[in-house]
Write a protein that holds these residues in place. Structure first.
Motif, PDB file in Angstrom:
ATOM      1  N   ASN A 130     -19.801  48.965  18.346  1.00 48.21           N
ATOM      2  CA  ASN A 130     -19.017  50.118  17.901  1.00 48.21           C
ATOM      3  C   ASN A 130     -17.775  49.634  17.144  1.00 48.21           C
ATOM      4  OD1 ASN A 130     -20.854  51.657  19.361  1.00 48.21           O
ATOM      5  ND2 ASN A 130     -19.506  51.868  21.135  1.00 48.21           N
ATOM      6  N   LEU A 131     -17.854  49.688  15.827  1.00 47.65           N
ATOM      7  CA  LEU A 131     -16.723  49.272  15.004  1.00 47.65           C
ATOM      8  C   LEU A 131     -15.787  50.428  14.702  1.00 47.65           C
ATOM      9  CD1 LEU A 131     -18.520  46.981  12.380  1.00 47.65           C
ATOM     10  CD2 LEU A 131     -17.430  46.301  14.527  1.00 47.65           C
ATOM     11  N   SER A 132     -16.342  51.557  14.257  1.00 53.45           N
ATOM     12  CA  SER A 132     -15.493  52.657  13.789  1.00 53.45           C
ATOM     13  C   SER A 132     -15.667  53.948  14.571  1.00 53.45           C
ATOM     14  CB  SER A 132     -15.768  52.924  12.300  1.00 53.45           C
ATOM     15  OG  SER A 132     -17.117  53.317  12.099  1.00 53.45           O
ATOM     16  N   HIS A 133     -16.707  54.056  15.362  1.00 55.07           N
ATOM     17  CA  HIS A 133     -16.896  55.252  16.183  1.00 55.07           C
ATOM     18  C   HIS A 133     -17.760  54.897  17.380  1.00 55.07           C
ATOM     19  CE1 HIS A 133     -21.016  55.746  14.572  1.00 55.07           C
ATOM     20  NE2 HIS A 133     -20.492  55.408  13.413  1.00 55.07           N
ATOM     21  N   HIS A 134     -17.808  55.789  18.350  1.00 54.56           N
ATOM     22  CA  HIS A 134     -18.598  55.526  19.549  1.00 54.56           C
ATOM     23  C   HIS A 134     -19.235  56.813  20.038  1.00 54.56           C
ATOM     24  CE1 HIS A 134     -14.628  56.701  21.242  1.00 54.56           C
ATOM     25  NE2 HIS A 134     -15.364  57.286  22.186  1.00 54.56           N
ATOM     26  N   PRO A 135     -20.377  56.694  20.717  1.00 56.90           N
ATOM     27  CA  PRO A 135     -21.033  57.884  21.272  1.00 56.90           C
ATOM     28  C   PRO A 135     -20.361  58.315  22.572  1.00 56.90           C
ATOM     29  CG  PRO A 135     -22.284  55.945  21.850  1.00 56.90           C
ATOM     30  CD  PRO A 135     -21.155  55.462  20.966  1.00 56.90           C
ATOM     31  N   GLU A 136     -20.588  59.545  22.946  1.00 59.70           N
ATOM     32  CA  GLU A 136     -20.193  60.018  24.275  1.00 59.70           C
ATOM     33  C   GLU A 136     -21.369  59.780  25.210  1.00 59.70           C
ATOM     34  OE1 GLU A 136     -17.184  60.940  25.072  1.00 59.70           O
ATOM     35  OE2 GLU A 136     -16.521  60.688  22.987  1.00 59.70           O
ATOM     36  N   LEU A 137     -21.193  58.920  26.187  1.00 59.96           N
ATOM     37  CA  LEU A 137     -22.272  58.531  27.080  1.00 59.96           C
ATOM     38  C   LEU A 137     -22.135  59.241  28.415  1.00 59.96           C
ATOM     39  CD1 LEU A 137     -22.202  54.684  26.380  1.00 59.96           C
ATOM     40  CD2 LEU A 137     -23.685  56.397  25.330  1.00 59.96           C
ATOM     41  N   PRO A 138     -23.263  59.663  28.994  1.00 59.44           N
ATOM     42  CA  PRO A 138     -23.180  60.428  30.243  1.00 59.44           C
ATOM     43  C   PRO A 138     -22.720  59.604  31.441  1.00 59.44           C
ATOM     44  CG  PRO A 138     -25.472  59.976  29.671  1.00 59.44           C
ATOM     45  CD  PRO A 138     -24.651  59.558  28.497  1.00 59.44           C
ATOM     46  N   ASP A 139     -23.040  58.312  31.464  1.00 59.05           N
ATOM     47  CA  ASP A 139     -22.772  57.502  32.647  1.00 59.05           C
ATOM     48  C   ASP A 139     -21.642  56.499  32.478  1.00 59.05           C
ATOM     49  OD1 ASP A 139     -24.863  58.676  34.135  1.00 59.05           O
ATOM     50  OD2 ASP A 139     -26.322  57.410  33.117  1.00 59.05           O
ATOM     51  N   TYR A 140     -21.166  56.305  31.242  1.00 51.44           N
ATOM     52  CA  TYR A 140     -20.177  55.274  30.985  1.00 51.44           C
ATOM     53  C   TYR A 140     -19.081  55.815  30.069  1.00 51.44           C
ATOM     54  CZ  TYR A 140     -24.168  52.212  32.174  1.00 51.44           C
ATOM     55  OH  TYR A 140     -25.243  51.621  32.782  1.00 51.44           O
ATOM     56  N   ALA A 141     -17.873  55.267  30.215  1.00 47.55           N
ATOM     57  CA  ALA A 141     -16.851  55.454  29.190  1.00 47.55           C
ATOM     58  C   ALA A 141     -17.202  54.555  28.016  1.00 47.55           C
ATOM     59  CB  ALA A 141     -15.481  55.085  29.754  1.00 47.55           C
ATOM     60  N   ALA A 143     -15.977  53.167  23.840  1.00 49.47           N
ATOM     61  CA  ALA A 143     -14.854  52.982  22.929  1.00 49.47           C
ATOM     62  C   ALA A 143     -15.360  52.293  21.676  1.00 49.47           C
ATOM     63  CB  ALA A 143     -13.749  52.148  23.590  1.00 49.47           C
ATOM     64  N   ASP A 144     -14.498  52.221  20.636  1.00 50.23           N
ATOM     65  CA  ASP A 144     -14.828  51.483  19.416  1.00 50.23           C
ATOM     66  C   ASP A 144     -13.624  50.642  19.029  1.00 50.23           C
ATOM     67  OD1 ASP A 144     -13.200  53.088  17.254  1.00 50.23           O
ATOM     68  OD2 ASP A 144     -14.299  54.612  18.388  1.00 50.23           O
ATOM     69  N   LEU A 145     -13.873  49.606  18.231  1.00 47.76           N
ATOM     70  CA  LEU A 145     -12.808  48.669  17.891  1.00 47.76           C
ATOM     71  C   LEU A 145     -11.697  49.331  17.087  1.00 47.76           C
ATOM     72  CD1 LEU A 145     -14.784  45.384  17.096  1.00 47.76           C
ATOM     73  CD2 LEU A 145     -13.610  46.046  19.210  1.00 47.76           C
ATOM     74  N   ALA A 146     -12.046  50.231  16.163  1.00 49.34           N
ATOM     75  CA  ALA A 146     -11.008  50.902  15.370  1.00 49.34           C
ATOM     76  C   ALA A 146     -10.087  51.706  16.282  1.00 49.34           C
ATOM     77  CB  ALA A 146     -11.650  51.801  14.322  1.00 49.34           C
ATOM     78  N   GLY A 147     -10.670  52.413  17.249  1.00 50.65           N
ATOM     79  CA  GLY A 147      -9.860  53.189  18.177  1.00 50.65           C
ATOM     80  C   GLY A 147      -8.984  52.323  19.068  1.00 50.65           C
ATOM     81  N   LEU A 148      -9.382  51.063  19.226  1.00 55.03           N
ATOM     82  CA  LEU A 148      -8.588  50.111  20.012  1.00 55.03           C
ATOM     83  C   LEU A 148      -7.557  49.374  19.158  1.00 55.03           C
ATOM     84  CD1 LEU A 148     -11.531  48.638  22.113  1.00 55.03           C
ATOM     85  CD2 LEU A 148      -9.708  50.119  22.983  1.00 55.03           C
ATOM     86  N   GLY A 149      -7.551  49.688  17.857  1.00 50.74           N
ATOM     87  CA  GLY A 149      -6.558  49.086  16.968  1.00 50.74           C
ATOM     88  C   GLY A 149      -7.041  47.909  16.150  1.00 50.74           C
ATOM     89  N   TYR A 150      -8.361  47.673  16.112  1.00 53.01           N
ATOM     90  CA  TYR A 150      -8.911  46.534  15.371  1.00 53.01           C
ATOM     91  C   TYR A 150      -9.805  47.047  14.252  1.00 53.01           C
ATOM     92  CZ  TYR A 150      -7.395  44.218  19.640  1.00 53.01           C
ATOM     93  OH  TYR A 150      -6.645  43.775  20.703  1.00 53.01           O
ATOM     94  N   ARG A 151      -9.401  46.838  13.027  1.00 48.51           N
ATOM     95  CA  ARG A 151     -10.167  47.288  11.877  1.00 48.51           C
ATOM     96  C   ARG A 151     -11.104  46.178  11.434  1.00 48.51           C
ATOM     97  NH1 ARG A 151      -9.888  52.806  11.382  1.00 48.51           N
ATOM     98  NH2 ARG A 151      -7.776  53.473  11.938  1.00 48.51           N
ATOM     99  N   VAL A 152     -12.396  46.396  11.608  1.00 46.47           N
ATOM    100  CA  VAL A 152     -13.407  45.383  11.295  1.00 46.47           C
ATOM    101  C   VAL A 152     -14.490  46.034  10.454  1.00 46.47           C
ATOM    102  CG1 VAL A 152     -15.095  43.774  12.235  1.00 46.47           C
ATOM    103  CG2 VAL A 152     -12.952  44.202  13.476  1.00 46.47           C
ATOM    104  N   THR A 153     -14.842  45.423   9.324  1.00 43.61           N
ATOM    105  CA  THR A 153     -15.943  45.937   8.513  1.00 43.61           C
ATOM    106  C   THR A 153     -17.266  45.434   9.080  1.00 43.61           C
ATOM    107  OG1 THR A 153     -15.988  44.047   7.004  1.00 43.61           O
ATOM    108  CG2 THR A 153     -14.472  45.864   6.465  1.00 43.61           C
ATOM    109  N   ALA A 154     -18.332  46.129   8.744  1.00 42.03           N
ATOM    110  CA  ALA A 154     -19.653  45.699   9.193  1.00 42.03           C
ATOM    111  C   ALA A 154     -19.980  44.316   8.639  1.00 42.03           C
ATOM    112  CB  ALA A 154     -20.705  46.710   8.776  1.00 42.03           C
ATOM    113  N   GLU A 155     -19.538  44.028   7.414  1.00 41.41           N
ATOM    114  CA  GLU A 155     -19.831  42.726   6.793  1.00 41.41           C
ATOM    115  C   GLU A 155     -19.142  41.595   7.537  1.00 41.41           C
ATOM    116  OE1 GLU A 155     -20.654  45.977   4.118  1.00 41.41           O
ATOM    117  OE2 GLU A 155     -18.802  45.435   5.175  1.00 41.41           O
TER     118      GLU A 155
END
Length: 236
Positions: A130-141, A143-155
């Motif tokens: 999860n670089l820029s977005h994340h799913p809402e999971l029923p059993d787990y919290a 997160a994504d790296l962008a939301g944690l403050g780390y901007r990373v491209t797929a490349e």
């Protein structure tokens, strides 16, 4: 490397290449997956912006050692996250191959194997990060790296992943597994704590004692009995 804008799943494409005779060590990268899967066939949300990549391996090791691969893959992805984010041990590991930051899941790893017509064994090691977005999971919290403050491209994320996977696979092939296991345990979360483990037909409760020499989970029941678990979903 094979790059695709949209794929059913990078693992499925990798295994298709294997059936057509590809010799392996082939990366398949997709910008989007329409049929991404998690463990036990669960769907994996795969919209553009995250990293979706699979490495095809052909006869990577003796079949009895393949159960070690999920831990190798998880350690490689954890190291890759540090490379791409410029961090040190940002990620904790939840058995067998989930990556957590502050208790939230940031990735999915799925290994699938197939015996080919000529007798070779193909293994697709699939990574979703999860670089820029994340799913809402029923059993787990989650997160994504962008939301944690780390901007990373797929490349750049893929470049870090490919380098880390190569290094860890070299270790796995050429050194005792104990070294990889020790590094995995040093990042582990939950050891010594109560957990429940969901199996395909059952759910067990007990204390997470640690891992055995092959990376299997050791669970101590309330009666003191010890159970060795090869596969399952862990909940704290």
């Amino acid at each position: 490397m094979g790059g695709f804008e949209t794929v059913s799943s990078t693992n499925a494409v990798a295994l298709d290449f294997a059936r057509k005779g590809d010799p392996g060590n082939l990366w398949i990268v997709g910008q989007r997956q329409t049929g991404g899967r998690g463990r036990r066939g669960r769907p994996w949300v795969s919209e553009p912006g995250n990293l979706y990549a699979s490495l095809l391996l052909i006869d990577p090791a003796d079949p009895v050692r393949l159960a070690q691969l999920p831990l190798v893959a998880a350690l490689a992805l954890a190291d890759a996250v540090d490379r791409m984010c410029g961090t040190h041990r940002l990620v904790r590991l939840k058995w067998p191959n989930d990556l957590l930051v502050d208790g939230a899941k940031i990735s999915g790893i799925l290994l699938e194997a197939a015996v080919l017509a000529d007798g070779r064994r193909a293994v697709a090691c699939g990574f979703g990060l999860n670089l820029s977005h994340h799913p809402e999971l029923p059993d787990y919290a989650a997160a994504d790296l962008a939301g944690l403050g780390y901007r990373v491209t797929a490349e750049s994320g893929f470049a870090a992943l490919a380098e880390s996977v190569s290094l860890q696979l070299d270790r796995w092939r050429n050194e005792p597994f104990s070294g990889i296991l020790a590094d995995w345990i040093s990042r582990a979360t939950g050891i010594g704590n109560p957990i429940r483990v969901r199996l395909s037909q059952d759910e067990l409760h007990g204390t997470f004692v640690g891992l055995d020499e092959e990376g299997r989970l050791l669970l101590r029941g309330e009666d003191g009995s010890m159970t060795t678990i090869s596969a399952g979903d862990v909940f704290f």
